[in-house]
Every structure is written in structure tokens, then in C-alpha cells.
Design a protein around this motif. Structure first.
Motif, short mmCIF file in Angstrom:
data_model
loop_
_atom_site.label_atom_id
_atom_site.label_comp_id
_atom_site.label_asym_id
_atom_site.label_seq_id
_atom_site.Cartn_x
_atom_site.Cartn_y
_atom_site.Cartn_z
N LYS A 1 -9.53 53.70 11.11
CA LYS A 1 -10.13 54.23 9.53
C LYS A 1 -9.12 53.46 8.63
O LYS A 1 -7.85 53.67 8.94
N SER A 2 -9.76 53.25 7.57
CA SER A 2 -8.55 52.52 6.69
C SER A 2 -7.57 53.57 6.00
O SER A 2 -6.44 53.04 5.77
N LYS A 3 -8.06 54.72 6.06
CA LYS A 3 -6.99 55.78 5.58
C LYS A 3 -5.63 56.01 6.69
O LYS A 3 -4.71 56.58 6.23
N ASP A 4 -5.99 55.40 7.71
CA ASP A 4 -4.90 55.67 8.88
C ASP A 4 -4.13 54.16 9.04
O ASP A 4 -3.40 54.17 9.89
N LEU A 5 -4.45 53.33 8.31
CA LEU A 5 -3.78 51.82 8.47
C LEU A 5 -2.39 51.99 7.75
O LEU A 5 -2.20 52.85 6.97
N ILE B 1 3.09 43.95 9.20
CA ILE B 1 2.06 45.05 9.01
C ILE B 1 0.83 44.53 8.96
O ILE B 1 -0.39 45.28 9.34
N GLN B 2 0.42 43.43 7.87
CA GLN B 2 -0.72 42.92 7.89
C GLN B 2 -1.39 42.77 9.17
O GLN B 2 -2.50 43.05 9.56
N GLU B 3 -0.59 42.02 10.34
CA GLU B 3 -1.34 41.72 11.61
C GLU B 3 -1.52 43.04 12.32
O GLU B 3 -2.50 43.44 12.95
N CYS B 4 -0.72 44.25 12.17
CA CYS B 4 -0.91 45.38 12.81
C CYS B 4 -2.10 45.91 12.26
O CYS B 4 -2.86 46.57 12.96
N ASN B 5 -2.08 45.88 10.88
CA ASN B 5 -3.56 46.43 10.31
C ASN B 5 -4.78 45.76 10.76
O ASN B 5 -5.69 46.34 11.07
N ASP B 6 -4.75 44.38 10.79
CA ASP B 6 -5.73 43.62 11.43
C ASP B 6 -6.11 44.03 12.73
O ASP B 6 -7.51 44.42 13.32
N PHE B 7 -5.14 44.12 13.70
CA PHE B 7 -5.46 44.93 15.11
C PHE B 7 -6.03 46.18 15.09
O PHE B 7 -6.96 46.52 15.65
N LEU B 8 -5.50 47.26 14.20
CA LEU B 8 -5.90 48.57 14.11
C LEU B 8 -7.30 48.54 13.64
O LEU B 8 -7.99 49.32 14.18
N LYS B 9 -7.64 47.66 12.71
CA LYS B 9 -8.88 47.51 12.03
C LYS B 9 -9.91 47.30 13.27
O LYS B 9 -11.11 47.78 13.45
N SER B 10 -9.43 46.19 14.07
CA SER B 10 -10.26 45.64 15.30
C SER B 10 -10.68 46.74 16.10
O SER B 10 -11.47 46.65 16.95
N GLU B 11 -9.58 47.73 16.23
CA GLU B 11 -9.82 48.90 17.26
C GLU B 11 -10.61 50.03 16.63
O GLU B 11 -10.55 51.09 17.41
N GLY B 12 -11.17 50.11 15.38
CA GLY B 12 -11.88 51.01 14.71
C GLY B 12 -10.94 52.05 13.96
O GLY B 12 -11.52 53.15 13.87
N ARG C 1 1.51 58.36 9.76
CA ARG C 1 1.43 57.08 9.56
C ARG C 1 2.42 56.49 8.76
O ARG C 1 2.83 55.28 8.80
N ILE C 2 3.22 57.24 7.65
CA ILE C 2 4.36 56.52 6.97
C ILE C 2 5.41 56.46 7.81
O ILE C 2 6.32 55.00 7.62
N ILE C 3 5.91 57.09 8.95
CA ILE C 3 6.92 56.87 9.72
C ILE C 3 6.56 55.64 10.76
O ILE C 3 7.52 55.05 11.18
N VAL C 4 5.34 55.79 11.00
CA VAL C 4 4.98 54.35 11.97
C VAL C 4 5.19 53.29 11.38
O VAL C 4 5.75 52.12 11.78
#
Length: 139
Positions: free
Chosen positions: A128-132, A115-126, A66-69
């Protein structure tokens, strides 16, 4: 062949191998220098805690996928650099793991998304918050 000669030959080859293959922290230092990244720009671009700026350039530190990504997305490094950094940390992305495929996807599109837009997309794909991406706040 004599043991001293073998030992010296090994040392010569080992030194060559080390010099030709920089460590994770050395590669990150090169990236920071090439992209003119300081602690302030690092935090703005990656949403990571400032301690990561220092830790990423220290030897013998370990980082999660997650940190490297997050680093690659924030700095727009692309999948080639992502793969290189992951291999230096003994990580890899599996084409059979959904989260890994999502991580690769956001790195591929990091020039288009924050990063925020990526997280919004990741959340929309299900995801988990620990993987954002970015630093995590404790709940």
C-alpha cells in the motif's frame, strides 16, 4: 548490604550500561558522520522530508518501521545496522509478515536500488502507498 552501597553500585552499573549502549539518535549521528551525510545528501538519498534529518538526531524521538527502513535503504546500511536501529526503537521484523520480509529484502538490495526503484518493486508486490519508503504526500 547497606542501602547507600547498593544504590552506588547500581548507579555505577547503570552508567556503564548507558555508556556502552548508545541511544538511537547517537547511533544515527555516528552513521551520518561516518557516511558524510548532511541535510541535502540525506534528502537526496532517502526521499525523506528535511525535518527527519534533524529529528533522527534528537533524543526521545520515535520513528516507525517504515522510516527506519527508508533510512537504511537510502544510506545503504544493510541488515545488520537495520536490526540494531530497530532494536533501539523497540521494533523488529517478523519473518511471518510479508511487508516485513519485503522491507528486509529491499534493505538487502539497497546497494542496487534507489528509494524510487525500491518503491516500484514494493508497489509491484502489492504494498500500500502508506507503507512505501520516503516521505508520504497527502492525497
Amino acid at each position: 548490604m547497606d542501602k547507600d552501597k547498593l544504590h552506588n553500585e547500581f548507579l555505577n552499573r547503570y552508567e556503564l550500561s548507558v555508556s556502552a549502549n548508545p541511544a538511537f539518535h547517537e547511533v544515527v549521528e555516528q552513521i551520518f558522520k561516518a557516511k558524510h551525510v548532511n541535510a541535502t545528501t540525506f534528502m537526496k538519498l532517502t526521499s525523506l522530508d528535511p525535518m527527519f534529518y534533524t529529528r533522527l538526531t534528537r533524543a526521545n524521538e520515535q520513528f516507525s518501521l517504515r522510516i527506519i527502513v527508508t533510512l537504511c535503504v537510502g544510506l545503504g546500511l544493510g541488515t545488520g545496522i537495520l536490526e540494531r536501529l530497530l532494536s533501539l526503537m523497540s521494533h523488529s521484523l517478523s519473518p511471518r509478515k510479508r511487508l516485513d520480509c519485503l522491507y528486509r529484502f529491499v534493505v538487502e538490495h539497497s546497494d542496487e536500488m534507489s528509494i524510487q526503484e525500491c518503491n516500484d518493486f514494493l508497489k509491484s508486490e502489492g504494498v500500500k502507498s502508506k507503507d512505501l519508503l520516503g516521505s508520504q504526500t497527502r492525497e
